[in-house]
Each structure stands twice: as C-alpha cells, then as structure tokens.
Design a protein around this motif. Structure first.
Motif, mmCIF file in Angstrom:
data_model
loop_
_atom_site.group_PDB
_atom_site.id
_atom_site.type_symbol
_atom_site.label_atom_id
_atom_site.label_comp_id
_atom_site.label_asym_id
_atom_site.label_seq_id
_atom_site.Cartn_x
_atom_site.Cartn_y
_atom_site.Cartn_z
ATOM 1 N N ASP A 158 0.821 -1.219 0.000
ATOM 2 C CA ASP A 158 0.000 0.000 0.000
ATOM 3 C C ASP A 158 0.855 1.268 0.000
ATOM 4 O O ASP A 158 0.401 2.323 -0.418
ATOM 5 C CB ASP A 158 -0.939 0.016 1.212
ATOM 6 C CG ASP A 158 -2.046 -1.016 1.097
ATOM 7 O OD1 ASP A 158 -2.292 -1.508 -0.028
ATOM 8 O OD2 ASP A 158 -2.655 -1.345 2.132
ATOM 9 N N LYS A 159 2.090 1.166 0.464
ATOM 10 C CA LYS A 159 2.997 2.329 0.495
ATOM 11 C C LYS A 159 3.680 2.580 -0.854
ATOM 12 O O LYS A 159 4.303 3.604 -1.056
ATOM 13 C CB LYS A 159 4.081 2.124 1.559
ATOM 14 C CG LYS A 159 3.553 2.084 2.971
ATOM 15 C CD LYS A 159 4.702 1.850 3.942
ATOM 16 C CE LYS A 159 4.220 1.732 5.363
ATOM 17 N NZ LYS A 159 5.344 1.470 6.292
ATOM 18 N N THR A 160 3.537 1.620 -1.770
ATOM 19 C CA THR A 160 4.185 1.740 -3.071
ATOM 20 C C THR A 160 3.456 2.776 -3.911
ATOM 21 O O THR A 160 2.224 2.761 -3.980
ATOM 22 C CB THR A 160 4.169 0.373 -3.794
ATOM 23 O OG1 THR A 160 4.766 -0.595 -2.936
ATOM 24 C CG2 THR A 160 4.926 0.420 -5.097
ATOM 25 N N PRO A 161 4.187 3.672 -4.560
ATOM 26 C CA PRO A 161 3.538 4.693 -5.402
ATOM 27 C C PRO A 161 2.652 4.043 -6.471
ATOM 28 O O PRO A 161 3.021 3.012 -7.049
ATOM 29 C CB PRO A 161 4.715 5.429 -6.048
ATOM 30 C CG PRO A 161 5.879 5.173 -5.141
ATOM 31 C CD PRO A 161 5.642 3.821 -4.538
ATOM 32 N N PRO A 162 1.489 4.630 -6.735
ATOM 33 C CA PRO A 162 0.551 4.049 -7.706
ATOM 34 C C PRO A 162 1.171 3.780 -9.085
ATOM 35 O O PRO A 162 0.885 2.747 -9.693
ATOM 36 C CB PRO A 162 -0.560 5.102 -7.802
ATOM 37 C CG PRO A 162 -0.510 5.812 -6.487
ATOM 38 C CD PRO A 162 0.940 5.825 -6.092
ATOM 39 N N ALA A 163 2.024 4.652 -9.562
ATOM 40 C CA ALA A 163 2.634 4.439 -10.880
ATOM 41 C C ALA A 163 3.504 3.187 -10.880
ATOM 42 O O ALA A 163 3.512 2.424 -11.855
ATOM 43 C CB ALA A 163 3.460 5.660 -11.289
ATOM 44 N N GLN A 181 3.088 0.592 -8.804
ATOM 45 C CA GLN A 181 2.159 -0.542 -8.701
ATOM 46 C C GLN A 181 1.622 -0.911 -10.078
ATOM 47 O O GLN A 181 1.568 -2.090 -10.442
ATOM 48 C CB GLN A 181 0.990 -0.197 -7.777
ATOM 49 C CG GLN A 181 1.348 -0.130 -6.316
ATOM 50 C CD GLN A 181 0.137 0.153 -5.442
ATOM 51 O OE1 GLN A 181 -0.987 -0.190 -5.793
ATOM 52 N NE2 GLN A 181 0.364 0.777 -4.309
ATOM 53 N N LYS A 182 1.243 0.106 -10.852
ATOM 54 C CA LYS A 182 0.714 -0.133 -12.191
ATOM 55 C C LYS A 182 1.772 -0.788 -13.082
ATOM 56 O O LYS A 182 1.479 -1.741 -13.809
ATOM 57 C CB LYS A 182 0.250 1.191 -12.806
ATOM 58 C CG LYS A 182 -0.360 1.049 -14.167
ATOM 59 C CD LYS A 182 -0.836 2.389 -14.697
ATOM 60 C CE LYS A 182 -1.391 2.229 -16.106
ATOM 61 N NZ LYS A 182 -1.822 3.511 -16.663
ATOM 62 N N ALA A 183 3.017 -0.314 -13.001
ATOM 63 C CA ALA A 183 4.101 -0.882 -13.814
ATOM 64 C C ALA A 183 4.373 -2.335 -13.428
ATOM 65 O O ALA A 183 4.566 -3.194 -14.291
ATOM 66 C CB ALA A 183 5.360 -0.039 -13.649
ATOM 67 N N ILE A 184 4.365 -2.623 -12.134
ATOM 68 C CA ILE A 184 4.613 -3.990 -11.666
ATOM 69 C C ILE A 184 3.485 -4.922 -12.119
ATOM 70 O O ILE A 184 3.740 -6.027 -12.597
ATOM 71 C CB ILE A 184 4.775 -4.027 -10.131
ATOM 72 C CG1 ILE A 184 6.084 -3.333 -9.739
ATOM 73 C CG2 ILE A 184 4.730 -5.458 -9.606
ATOM 74 C CD1 ILE A 184 6.231 -3.080 -8.246
#
Length: 124
Positions: free
Chosen positions: A82-87, A89-92
């Motif tokens: 949840d602490k990971t930046p949204p961009a 997360q989307k790339a992963i």
C-alpha cells in the motif's frame, strides 16, 4: 589539522609513468585477493546454501538472519504494498501480466505474442 592533498601528476613524464605503474601494481594485488575471497564465498554458498548466506550476512552486515526472520506475513506484505507509489504498482502489475502471458504460451509448441513494446516469440 593537516590538509589532504591529491597530487597532480603529468602522465607524459617519467614521474607520471611511475605513478601509474605503482597504482596498477597495487590494484592488481587487491583484485586477485578480492577474487579469491569472492570465489571462497561463492563456493561456500553453493555448498551450504542459506546457512552460508546467513553467516556472511552476520559477518559483513552485522544482521542475524534465519529462515523464520525472512518470512513476511500477508498483512505486512499488504501494508508495504500500500505504500508503493501508484505508478510503480501499475508498472509492476503490467510487467506481471506480460511475464505470465509469455510463460503460459511457452508451454506450447511455440508462439508469437504482440506487446506494447514489440513482439515476443519462441520457436520450438
């Protein structure tokens, strides 16, 4: 307090040639010593696996690890995700989809897959 001075050496002079030779001699001695150390560590890890990794982590990093200490429960993993930046997360997620699609097709007799980045294929 004394000042540290970095000497300026003209490499086109005899003094410059001697300075480079001294540096290279010193460097090669450290290199062979480092390579021997790395080889010993790699051999130890290949032979003893995690046990060796844990011992070297303790020796070099001062951290005591065990198989139990490496296990992360699902709740902690979720909190960190949840602490990971949204961009990111989307790339992963996108990378995971492409990796999955590629390897599912790999089970077949060959394939060609079009991705946004280009075409991936395997000939069996």
């Amino acid at each position: 307090m004394s000042k540290l001075v970095i000497p300026i050496v003209n490499l086109a002079t005899p003094a410059g040639t001697r300075a480079i030779a001294a540096i290279m001699k010193n460097r090669s001695g450290h290199r062979s010593s480092a390579l021997a150390t790395v080889k010993r560590i790699l051999d130890d890890v290949q032979k003893s696996g995690d046990k060796a990794l844990f011992a070297y982590t303790k020796k070099f990093d001062g951290v005591a690890l065990s198989p139990r200490s490496l296990k992360i429960d699902k709740e902690e993993l979720s909190r960190q995700a949840d602490k990971t930046p949204p961009a990111l997360q989307k790339a992963i997620r996108g990378a995971a989809r492409r990796i999955r699609a590629y390897h599912v097709l790999q089970k077949t007799a060959g394939f060609s897959l079009k991705t946004p980045e280009g075409r991936l294929s395997q000939v069996v």
